[in-house]
Design an enzyme around this catalytic site. Sequence first.
Site, short mmCIF file in Angstrom:
data_model
loop_
_atom_site.label_atom_id
_atom_site.label_comp_id
_atom_site.label_asym_id
_atom_site.label_seq_id
_atom_site.Cartn_x
_atom_site.Cartn_y
_atom_site.Cartn_z
N ASP A 76 46.41 46.47 10.48
CA ASP A 76 47.78 45.98 10.74
C ASP A 76 48.34 45.27 9.51
OD1 ASP A 76 45.78 44.08 11.25
OD2 ASP A 76 47.07 42.90 12.57
N SER A 118 37.55 35.52 24.38
CA SER A 118 36.94 36.85 24.31
C SER A 118 37.65 37.77 23.33
CB SER A 118 36.96 37.50 25.70
OG SER A 118 38.30 37.62 26.15
N GLY A 119 38.80 37.32 22.83
CA GLY A 119 39.57 38.18 21.92
C GLY A 119 40.44 39.18 22.66
N ASP A 132 49.49 41.62 19.37
CA ASP A 132 49.10 41.10 20.68
C ASP A 132 50.31 40.89 21.58
OD1 ASP A 132 46.64 41.11 19.52
OD2 ASP A 132 46.39 38.94 19.44
N TYR A 181 37.99 36.97 7.78
CA TYR A 181 39.26 37.69 7.94
C TYR A 181 40.08 37.55 6.66
CZ TYR A 181 43.81 38.93 10.01
OH TYR A 181 45.02 39.50 10.29
#
Length: 385
Positions: A35, A121-122, A170, A220
Site C-alpha cells: 500500500d 489481532s490486527g 482499514d 515496518y
Amino acid sequence: MSHNLHQQFKKLFNSEATNAYFSPGRVNLIGEHIDYNGGLVMPCAITFGTYLLVAPNTEGKFRLRSINFEEQLDIDLQTTYTKQDKFWFNYPLGVMAHFLKDGHQLQGLDMLYYGDIPIGSGLSSSASIEVVTAFALNELFKSGYSKLDLVKLSKWVENSFIGLNSGIMDQFAVAFGEAEKALMLNCDTLDYQAVDCHLGEYLLAIINTNKPRKLAESKYNERVQECQTALAALQTELDIQNLCDIDAAKFKQYEHLITDQTVKNRAQHVIEENDRVKLAAKELAAHNLLEFGKLMYASHDSLSKLYEVSGVELDTIAEYAKNAPDVAGARMTGAGFGGCAIALVKKNAFDEFTKGITEFYTGKIGYAPSVYSSLIGPGVGVYNG
C-alpha cells in the site's frame, strides 16, 4: 446478541436505545506491504465487528460505555476534544473532535459499544470503532458527509488524533465492504473495484497467533525505508513514481540497478505481490478458489522469505494449512510479526481444521492459537439484528 445489548443499554443508561449500528473488522485477502508502494490491496469486510447503540440525552453530555472495557467517559459538549491517555474511547472522541472541527453541531448522546473482534489481532478493531461512530453521528445529526468523507475523517482520527501513522485501507474496507465481495483498492487514488468472492463450500478461517506484537512498528518503518532505497535505484534509469509502477518482467530487466541483495528482495516481493493481486482478482471473478489459494501460499512464501515479516508463528500456520486436506490456501495477513493468518477451509471441515491446527501449533510454539470462522460481510450500516 441484539436483545442482550439492548438490555445492557437500559441497565447502564436507564433508557431505551433509539438507534443501533454495526461496522465490521477486515482482513486483507492478498496484497501485503504494497500500500505504501503505490500498489493494489484486496481487503474484505468480515462478520466480526463493532456494535453501537445510541440514545439522545438531555444533559448535554457524551456518555460512552463499552462492554469490552471498564473505562468510561462522561464529557460535556465542548468546542474541541483532546486525546486522553490510551483509553479505548479516544477513537470515538477523535471522531467527535473532527465533526466539531468541521463546524457541525452535536448534542448529548448515550453510547454503548460492543466489539467481537479479538483485540490486538490486527483485524482493525480501531477502524471499526472510528467508522461506526462517524457513520452514526453523520446519520443522527444529518452532517452530510459521503461514505468516502467518513473514511478520510476516520483516517485523520487514527493519524492525527491517536497518533498512529497508518494507511487508509482499514477504514476503506470497513466502510465500503460488501457481502461476498473483495475490494481491489488502489490506496493512492482510492479507485476500487468490487470483485466477486463467492466462497461456496469454503469459509474464511482466521487464526490469531496470540503472539504479542512488539517489533512491528520499527520493522515496518525499516521496510518502508528499504523500499524507498530500491525505488531510488530503479529511478536512475526508469521514469517511475512507485515500485508498483512496473511489473515483475520489467523488474527482471532492471533489478541489476539495486546492488544490495536485501533491498532487491524487498522490491521483488512488492512488485510480484502487486502482480498477484491482479491475478487474484481474475481467479476470484472466475470462481477459481483453488487457483486463488495457490496465490495465497505464494504471497505468504514471499512475505516470509523475501520481505521477512512473517516469523515462526505465522509460518507454522501456513505449513499446517499446506498439508491439511480441505484447505484451498493460507497466508499471513496484516503487517506481520504476529497477528493473524487466514485460510480458506471447507465449511464441513472447520472443526477438524481447528482441532488439528491447535494441536500442531501448540506443539511447535508452546501455546495455542485462537481460531475463528467468518464469511465476507457488508460494510458499516444501520443494525437491525
